[in-house]
Write an enzyme that holds these catalytic residues in place. Structure first.
Site, PDB file in Angstrom:
ATOM      1  N   HIS A 174      -7.520  11.161  -7.301  1.00  0.00           N
ATOM      2  CA  HIS A 174      -8.669  11.438  -6.445  1.00  0.00           C
ATOM      3  C   HIS A 174      -9.184  12.864  -6.625  1.00  0.00           C
ATOM      4  O   HIS A 174     -10.157  13.253  -5.981  1.00  0.00           O
ATOM      5  CB  HIS A 174      -8.317  11.214  -4.969  1.00  0.00           C
ATOM      6  CG  HIS A 174      -8.031   9.771  -4.645  1.00  0.00           C
ATOM      7  ND1 HIS A 174      -8.925   8.763  -4.912  1.00  0.00           N
ATOM      8  CD2 HIS A 174      -6.938   9.171  -4.089  1.00  0.00           C
ATOM      9  CE1 HIS A 174      -8.392   7.590  -4.533  1.00  0.00           C
ATOM     10  NE2 HIS A 174      -7.186   7.823  -4.042  1.00  0.00           N
TER      11      HIS A 174
ATOM     12  N   ASP B  51      -4.420   1.534  -9.752  1.00  0.00           N
ATOM     13  CA  ASP B  51      -4.130   1.885  -8.363  1.00  0.00           C
ATOM     14  C   ASP B  51      -5.079   1.081  -7.467  1.00  0.00           C
ATOM     15  O   ASP B  51      -6.176   0.724  -7.876  1.00  0.00           O
ATOM     16  CB  ASP B  51      -4.363   3.383  -8.166  1.00  0.00           C
ATOM     17  CG  ASP B  51      -3.875   3.885  -6.823  1.00  0.00           C
ATOM     18  OD1 ASP B  51      -2.764   4.431  -6.772  1.00  0.00           O
ATOM     19  OD2 ASP B  51      -4.613   3.733  -5.816  1.00  0.00           O
TER      20      ASP B  51
ATOM     21  N   HIS C 138      -6.625   2.101  -4.926  1.00  0.00           N
ATOM     22  CA  HIS C 138      -7.778   2.906  -4.529  1.00  0.00           C
ATOM     23  C   HIS C 138      -8.610   3.239  -5.757  1.00  0.00           C
ATOM     24  O   HIS C 138      -8.074   3.436  -6.848  1.00  0.00           O
ATOM     25  CB  HIS C 138      -7.312   4.206  -3.868  1.00  0.00           C
ATOM     26  CG  HIS C 138      -6.466   3.990  -2.649  1.00  0.00           C
ATOM     27  ND1 HIS C 138      -5.107   3.804  -2.726  1.00  0.00           N
ATOM     28  CD2 HIS C 138      -6.801   3.919  -1.339  1.00  0.00           C
ATOM     29  CE1 HIS C 138      -4.630   3.633  -1.502  1.00  0.00           C
ATOM     30  NE2 HIS C 138      -5.639   3.687  -0.641  1.00  0.00           N
TER      31      HIS C 138
END
Lengths: 444, 567
Positions: free
Chosen positions: A112, A151, A153
């Site tokens: 992220h 992942d 996300h």
């Protein structure tokens, strides 16, 4: 004695002395049971599988990727530097030929973390895959690389870092952003004007199980990878699609993860998220290690596994089916970039691509506003200029001259730097010239 | 008076050590040839010889290092073992089955010690019956994660022994349960170790019986007998009869402990035992020997047997010199004895004789053999000898460096360890074995480090055996969510309160260690118990802490009871 079909280096850095907070999902205990499971299985006694110590990433390694404000030590702890160093060690093992494949089982994760860093987003401060990849490119030259992010996300950080890079294919499969952090990762996010189709997002509905994931692998990911012809395939191996994960809603099993990894056959895997630390991580990680080393993983089963765990509703199957029909087109025939005034993805103005971004750092509660500009250049990727301010830092500037920069773009980079130093109201300036490996920090 | 015996490949060495005027001294020592078909005979002969000049009544202890278990395994002279395992999910256990009578049972204990699936009684009985039918009398019962919860192993034992609880075994001669081997996690190694422990159990016990009888005959019935382990410690004879596998590869440990007894090692150091065929390299950090991280390999299977980290290379006094193109090499082959001892092909010892570092055997024969061999390769003899010695020291240096690098590359798990990580940097070389004295110069040239050759180095291994102290190690595992503390190697399980903490765990580990040693008749100074690992992890469900997962490892550091030359 057992022998691995593919030699595998495992970098295990559980960071047993680092946590976001004592009860945070990203805490010391996270890889404890994985360690127990791998040890108990005797995985390091298998011929060809060896464990290695991580390296420690340097500030230069991080600055090759990020504009960190106010500076690298302020946003990345030692643990982050070791985690990124673990990924670098994995890459070195493969690049040197010491191992055919490598798996960096490290924490904290990184996908992220975007190009500009003011703090921590989604438990990530620096993008460890990107730091690793640019380390490889700095040492071994320009490489075509595919990063497949499994992942749960959306890998919005990696997407942001490689938005303008046509040499890096980024594919993220994740739970639909309308239902999960960070709320991005839709098919129309296809990459910058000069890297269209190099960024692919495959949002999957909550409840997707092994069946759905494997269908996407087979019908979307693998054909695209084959066409792209990467020098290196990297798996951003987040493990929170697991049916028992406490912060997501997917139904993937350890078997499903292992099978995905087997199909992908990544040269390097880097651990990302995964917060079912007792019931999933030990089994998923074991499955991945076996799959990466070309060994039989059919005996890997979670304690609470039932056929119901990987049940997928019919409507989800149908939805994914339709998705698989249309997704490949976005890579093979991406729609042209619409740089007009009303386009949300940015405009082209006076020879520069310009876009504005508002970014929220959920872990550190920081809001950032930035303007990113990339020089439109027929000869190279174009110099990048980023103006950013946040609740943590006043107005700052980042300038990057890409590795393949033409003379004009390099000169433009230095011109921007000089001008900013002379009359800009920037608190901090970070300048990186990837072409000549020069870094300038100003205002510290 | 302390007796030490080391049964080696060529010789069985024995010493009797006595304290005189505050000094530990060698009262008698001897070497007798080892008869591999009659190890007991060799031990008895060595004892008789060494006791000729001393009074047996004064002996209090005998420490014995024997190749019996190692040879039995390497030569395949072992008995059939029934191996019952409960593996649960993971790597297929059949991939590492050590023998024919292997039964993988359905059952599953997870990493926290929860029984996910119970064993099926019928399946256990069938396996037991099948073994019985084939006349198997010794058994290994091993479960995955049995070090967290040994229930499955107990169920198997009870079925094998035809008992309900901890009663003595009725229906089998011997059963090894995996968790008794220690707390280390590694299921395949646990299976192999339990298997070997059973496979050599009978032959070792017969030997132990016979040793006891011999001692009675020699007037040594009162003597406390200990057996050497590969980790540089000893175990009481009674213990060794339950854990014979621990006696494998104790030879190198005896040599290393010999150096410890003869020299005052305080720094990071390298120990080189240059024998006839091989050179054994061991490494010390801060004066303490390093042990293998998990355990030693034997008969192609890795085990959980703790052992000193020793690298053996094919470079010894009897290693033959060869010339390949323009390069002079030594070893790794051993071709008969050295020329100075009547052999034909010149060896490292002969080369050392030539360059004037030593005068072993018939020096003239060495010169003759070297001259002949050099002539056949159109090379002056002094060049051949010089290069041979140089090759030997270079090889030893290179292998030592590689071993140290390997040790320094071992993985670490916390930021602290990584950034402040201890690196082993050898500051001194200790040399022993036949060519030790003559290799001193060449090795100093190579390493540029102080090189020490202790006196008495010829029987240092037996001295090491005599002075090695009893060691033991254990791992404690506590789970405050489940209110349980468990020490696998002692099969000790206790209920603990929810507020049980790391400090208590450390205390309990040390207490249990000294109580166990006490029960074996060994007095432990509290300071000798060393905590080598202690960690406590918060366990969280949702966003609440539900307990702590505590692990402590505690050991008596391998070492010697006395140093030579002082008390």
């Amino acid at each position: 004695m057992l022998k691995a079909d593919k030699s595998l280096g495992i970098i295990f850095f559980p960071a047993f002395d680092w946590a976001i907070s004592p009860t945070h999902p990203e805490r010391e205990e996270r890889l404890l049971y994985t360690q127990d499971q791998l040890r108990e299985e005797g995985i390091f006694d298998i011929e060809g599988i060896d464990e290695y110590k991580p390296s420690v990433a340097s500030v230069e390694d991080v600055e090759r990727v990020h504009f960190c404000f106010p500076d690298v030590p302020s946003v990345a702890t030692r643990s982050h530097m070791v985690s990124a160093g673990g990924a670098i060690r994995a890459a070195e093992l493969v690049m040197s030929g010491e191992k055919e494949r490598a798996f960096a089982m490290v924490r904290p994760p990184g996908h992220h973390a975007m190009k500009v860093v003011h703090g921590s987003r989604g438990f990530c401060n620096i993008n460890i895959e990107a730091v690793m990849l640019e380390h490889i490119r700095a040492r071994h030259g320009r490489k075509r690389v595919a990063i497949v992010d499994t992942d749960c996300h959306h890998g919005d950080g990696t997407q942001d870092v490689y938005w303008h890079d046509p040499d890096t294919l980024f594919i993220s499969m994740h739970q639909d952003g309308r239902t999960l952090y960070p709320g991005s990762g839709f098919p129309e996010e296809l990459g910058g004007p000069w890297a269209r189709g190099r960024n692919l997002n495959i949002p999957l509905p909550p409840g997707t199980s092994d069946e759905g994931f494997l269908a996407v692998m087979e019908r979307v990911v693998m054909p695209i990878l084959e066409d792209f012809g990467a020098d290196l395939v990297i798996n951003s191996a987040g493990q929170d699609n697991h049916f028992s994960d406490p912060i997501t809603n997917m139904n993937l099993s350890a078997q499903g993860y292992a099978r995905m990894n087997e199909m992908l056959a990544p040269d390097i895997a880097v651990l990302e998220g995964g917060y079912a630390i007792q019931g999933a991580l030990p089994y998923v990680n074991l499955g991945l290690c076996l799959a990466m080393s070309g060994m039989d993983y059919s005996g890997v089963r979670e304690p609470d596994f039932t056929p119901d765990s990987v049940h997928q509703e019919k409507r989800i199957t149908e939805y994914i089916d339709r998705l698989c029909d249309v997704m490949p087109e976005l890579y093979f025939n991406p729609p042209a970039f619409d740089g007009s005034e009303k386009a949300r993805e940015g405009v082209i103005s006076a020879g520069w691509f310009v876009r504005h971004k508002d970014i929220y750092y959920d872990v550190d509660n920081i809001s950032e506003a930035q303007t990113e500009m990339v020089r439109e250049c027929p000869d190279c990727r174009g110099t990048v200029r980023v103006e950013t301010r946040s609740t943590n830092n006043p107005l700052c500037l980042g300038v990057e001259v890409p590795a393949d920069a033409c003379d004009a773009c390099r000169d433009e980079g230095y011109r921007i730097l000089e001008e900013a130093q002379l009359k800009g109201g920037f608190r901090y300036i970070q300048f990186i010239n990837r072409r000549d490996d020069e870094v300038v920090r100003h205002g510290f | 008076m302390l007796l030490g015996i080391d049964v080696g490949g060529t010789h069985t060495d024995a010493v009797a050590l006595e304290e005189r005027g505050g000094c530990m001294e060698t009262a008698a020592s001897c070497k007798v040839p080892t008869d591999h078909d009659d190890l007991l005979g060799s031990v008895t002969a060595a004892l008789r010889e060494v006791l000729r000049d001393v009074d047996p009544a004064r002996a209090v202890a005998l420490n014995l290092s024997t190749t019996l278990s190692t040879n039995a395994i390497v030569e395949g002279k072992v008995e059939d073992v029934g191996v019952l395992v409960s593996a649960g999910p993971g790597i297929d256990p059949h991939l590492f089955m050590p023998c024919r009578h292997f039964y993988a049972l359905d059952g599953y204990v997870d990493h926290r010690g929860n029984e996910v699936r119970a064993l099926r009684g019928g399946q256990v009985r069938e396996a037991v019956e099948a073994c019985r039918k084939d006349g198997v009398r010794v058994f290994a019962a091993v479960g995955k994660f049995s070090t967290r919860h040994p229930r499955h192993e107990r169920v198997m034992r009870n079925a094998l022994c035809a008992v309900d609880g901890d009663e003595p075994c009725e229906a089998a001669d011997f059963v090894t349960m995996g968790h008794e081997l220690g707390g280390t996690l590694n299921f395949p190694r646990r299976v192999a170790t339990a298997y070997y422990n059973c496979a050599v159990w009978r032959v070792f016990n017969e030997f132990a019986e016979a040793v006891k009888r011999s001692l009675d005959d020699l007037g040594l019935g009162h003597v406390r007998v200990n057996v050497l382990k590969a980790d540089g410690g000893t175990m009481p004879l009674a213990e060794s009869r339950r854990m014979p596998v621990q006696s494998i590869f104790s030879g190198p440990a005896a040599s290393v402990m010999g150096i410890v007894a003869l020299c005052d090692i305080v720094h990071d150091s390298v120990i080189l035992d240059i024998g006839g065929t091989t050179t054994d390299i061991a490494v010390f950090a801060d004066g303490a020997p390093l042990v293998e991280r998990e355990g030693i390999d034997i008969g192609s299977l890795p085990t959980l047997v703790r052992a000193l980290k020793v690298r053996s290379i094919g470079m010894g006094g009897d290693s033959a010199i060869s010339v390949l193109a323009d390069e002079v090499r030594v070893g790794p082959n051993r071709l008969g004895p050295s020329a100075c001892h009547g052999g034909e092909r010149p060896t490292l010892t002969d080369a050392l004789n030539w360059v004037g570092e030593s005068e072993v055997g018939d020096v003239e024969a060495s010169r003759h053999a070297l001259r002949d061999y050099a002539a056949s390769h159109t090379m002056p003899a002094e060049v051949l000898a010089g290069r041979a010695v140089e090759y030997a020291s270079r090889t030893i240096h290179r292998e030592t460096r590689a071993l140290v690098d390997e040790i320094n590359a071992k993985p670490v798990y916390t930021i602290h360890e990584l950034l402040e990580g201890k690196q082993v940097v050898p500051r001194k070389i200790y040399l022993m074995g036949g060519p030790a004295e003559s290799m001193r110069g060449p090795l100093f040239e190579r390493f540029k480090l102080s090189v020490e050759v202790p006196s008495d180095y010829a029987v240092a291994n037996a001295i090491g055996a005599a002075l090695t102290r009893t060691t033991w190690d254990l791992e404690l595992f506590a789970d405050t969510e489940r209110n349980v503390m468990f020490i696998p190697s002692l099969s000790y399980r206790e209920n603990i309160p929810s507020n049980y903490g790391l400090e208590q765990a450390r205390r309990d580990a040390v207490n249990q260690l000294s109580m166990h040693l006490d029960a074996m008749g060994v007095k432990l100074d509290k300071d000798e118990a060393q905590i080598t690992h202690a960690s406590s992890f918060n366990m969280v469900k949702g966003f609440d802490m539900v307990g702590r997962n505590i692990r402590v490892r505690c050991q008596v550091r391998p070492g010697v009871t006395h140093r030579m030359g002082r008390v």
